[in-house]
Design an enzyme around this catalytic site. Structure first.
Site, PDB file in Angstrom:
ATOM      1  N   GLU A 250       0.962  -1.023  -0.327  1.00  0.00           N
ATOM      2  CA  GLU A 250      -0.177  -0.149  -0.011  1.00  0.00           C
ATOM      3  C   GLU A 250       1.233   1.023  -0.416  1.00  0.00           C
ATOM      4  O   GLU A 250       1.332   1.292   0.859  1.00  0.00           O
ATOM      5  CB  GLU A 250      -0.315  -0.103   1.244  1.00  0.00           C
ATOM      6  CG  GLU A 250      -1.802  -1.073   1.487  1.00  0.00           C
ATOM      7  CD  GLU A 250      -2.961  -0.959   0.203  1.00  0.00           C
ATOM      8  OE1 GLU A 250      -3.187  -0.207  -0.350  1.00  0.00           O
ATOM      9  OE2 GLU A 250      -3.194  -2.490  -0.103  1.00  0.00           O
ATOM     10  N   CYS A 284      -2.074   9.424   2.140  1.00  0.00           N
ATOM     11  CA  CYS A 284      -2.110   8.474   1.327  1.00  0.00           C
ATOM     12  C   CYS A 284      -3.048   8.971   0.215  1.00  0.00           C
ATOM     13  O   CYS A 284      -2.462   9.350  -0.931  1.00  0.00           O
ATOM     14  CB  CYS A 284      -1.791   7.252   1.826  1.00  0.00           C
ATOM     15  SG  CYS A 284      -3.192   6.493   2.572  1.00  0.00           S
TER      16      CYS A 284
END
Ligand code: NAD
Length: 505
Positions: A250, A284
């Site tokens: 990720e 993010c």
């Protein structure tokens, strides 16, 4: 915060014992100290996790659900203590820390309550040639999963992988970020405190820097679930390639935000402001690039100015947002803003003067060249680039024009879904900021250099199991068989005829 902060690993067996000092990013004061786990300490933690795996698997989905829900209960009961720690070590305001905890709790609950159903054995049709067979798929835990986490959402991000790996029947060893180690240790220790009857090693933790993470990748784990930068993700994939250890990555993003002609401009500005600047832009899936159709551009910019007026970072527990957690990120933001200004960009809110470490005030850069760093690379600060586009087609083409593909946002009253479907991203939020991140049933993850694999949802559970295909012959067909050396030529002729009929165009 006290017993739970006791050093979890013994670094004394390592050739190079070090101490990791956790500091408050607002003032540099020390929060806690931990040993740096070297290769031996990491291997020992993985061995403990390996030893605990059969007992954890044997609990079955219902037993694991109880343990996971007790963990969530413990976290809620100790929320004040945990949020104080998050505020002290990560820097984010207390309410933001609590909201992060809320997201993590919902993930734990979803994983605990759905693992049994999502991972139950599944029958499949055997097909006409194998009609005398019963066929099904069973999902088995991988064994030990190494979880490596970042500092920006130090509870939410490792929960997205860790809780799902546990719910699927694996034990885990967690390596928190060196910038939020005390939070990571608290998070893991809370699981043990809530479940004292479990063997040591169901949920282990090792503390240290990147080397400790690399040691975890080499330590014979069955999968690495990593959340962090794209650059580190690539190193992890290379390390894990040595033993073909599977990876879930990720990584970073450069998320685009499309404002169509028919958007609710006020709502779009509010979402872009919060999605881009909240958490000091250290998200993010934060908004980094806005593409606004020219007919609504001026209204959008004026609404954005209003939204951001008075929004500043500070150390206060109820600030709009806190300091930059990782000091070196300030230089990245400065470099991107300077590069944007050199490449045709105009700062309509803030500018280089907004950078006053450890805080950065909001910066909005308009019509910066698309090749500039501020448009192509993850900035991870409270900055937004805003580009005017002719129409949605141009917005989509530019939105899809970076090496990343984590998430995205679309504002359009009539065409939100259509536009969303054209975006190359793992997730899209329509007419709101970051909606997908708060829905535990939705898979979360990126395409391109934003990562590999998915956390959350059923897809997130499946990342942590291996499908085991089982074909059971229910009865033998009398006479010669296709799978035998006594297969007669006449039988092959029949099969060929059947196939010609079945697959004729
Ligand atoms: P980072 O890559 O610097 O560090 C992440 C973790 O990896 C840390 O625990 C670090 O110690 C460890 N690490 C460093 N080098 C390693 C190595 N060689 N082998 C194994 N482990 C190693 O990232 P960061 O600065 O902590 O976090 C910010 C980044 O994380 C941003 O790029 C952000 O976009 C990304 N992020 C992604 C998601 C997502 O879900 N896609 C969520 C949060 C953050």
């Amino acid at each position: 915060m006290t017993d739970l902060a006791a050093p979890p690993t013994d670094a004394t067996s390592d050739a190079r014992p070090h101490v990791l000092r956790c500091v408050n990013p607002a003032d540099g004061s020390q929060v806690a100290e931990y040993p740096v786990a070297g290769e031996d300490a990491v291997r020992a933690a993985v061995a403990r996790a390996r030893a605990a795996a059969p007992a954890w698997e044997a609990l079955g989905p219902d037993g694991r659900e109880r343990c996971l829900l007790r963990w969530a209960g413990y976290l809620v009961e100790h929320a004040d203590e945990l949020c104080d720690l998050v505020h002290a070590e990560n820097g984010k305001p207390r309410d933001d820390a609590y909201l992060e905890l809320v997201l993590a709790l919902e993930l734990i609950r979803w994983a605990a309550k759905n693992a049994g159903r999502e991972l139950r054995p599944r029958r499949v049709r055997p097909g006409p040639l194998m009609a005398n067979f019963a066929a099904h798929v069973e999902y088995r835990p991988l064994g030990v999963v190494g979880v490596i986490g970042p500092w920006n959402y130090p509870i939410y991000t490792p929960t997205g992988s860790g809780a799902f790996a546990l719910a699927a029947g694996n034990t885990i060893v967690f390596k928190p970020s060196e910038f939020t180690t005390a939070i990571g240790v608290y998070w893991a220790s809370a699981f043990a405190a809530a479940n004292p009857e479990l063997p040591d090693g169901v949920f282990g933790v090792v503390t240290g820097y990147g080397d400790t993470g690399a040691a975890l990748c080499r330590a014979d784990v069955d999968k690495i679930a990593f959340t962090g930068s794209t650059a580190t993700g690539k190193k992890i994939m290379a390390t894990c390639a040595e033993k073909l250890t599977p990876v879930l990555l990720e990584c970073g993003g450069k998320d685009a935000f499309v404002v169509a002609e028919d958007a609710d401009v006020q709502a779009a500005a509010q979402a872009a402001a919060w999605g881009g600047v909240g958490n000091s832009g250290q998200t993010c899936v934060g908004v980094e690039r806005v593409y606004v159709v020219e007919s609504v551009r001026d209204r959008f910019l004026s609404a954005l100015r209003k939204e951001l007026s008075g929004v500043r970072g500070s150390a206060s527990a109820d600030a709009a947002y806190g300091p930059m957690t990782m000091p070196s990120q300030v230089d990245v933001v400065r470099r991107h803003v300077a590069d944007a200004l050199e490449h045709g960009g105009t700062a309509v809110i803030g500018g280089l003067d907004s950078i006053r470490p450890p805080y950065i005030d909001p910066v909005v850069l308009v019509d910066t060249d698309e090749s500039s760093l501020a448009v192509q690379e993850e900035t991870f600060g409270p900055t937004l680039t805003v580009r005017t586009v002719r129409d949605v087609d141009e917005a989509v083409a530019l939105a899809n024009g970076t090496r990343y593909g984590l998430a995205s946002t679309v504002f359009s009253r009539e065409h939100g879904l259509e536009i969303a479907r054209r975006l190359r991203a793992g997730a899209t939020s329509v007419n709101a900021a970051l909606g997908f991140a708060a829905i535990p049933a939705l898979p979360f993850g990126g395409v391109g250099e934003s990562g590999v694999g998915r956390i959350h949802g059923a897809e997130g559970l499946r990342e942590f199991v291996r499908p085991h295909a089982i074909a059971r012959q229910r009865f033998a067909i009398p006479g010669p068989s296709l799978s035998g050396f006594d297969r007669p030529a006449a039988m092959m002729r029949v099969v060929k005829k059947l196939m010609a009929k079945r697959h004729s165009a």
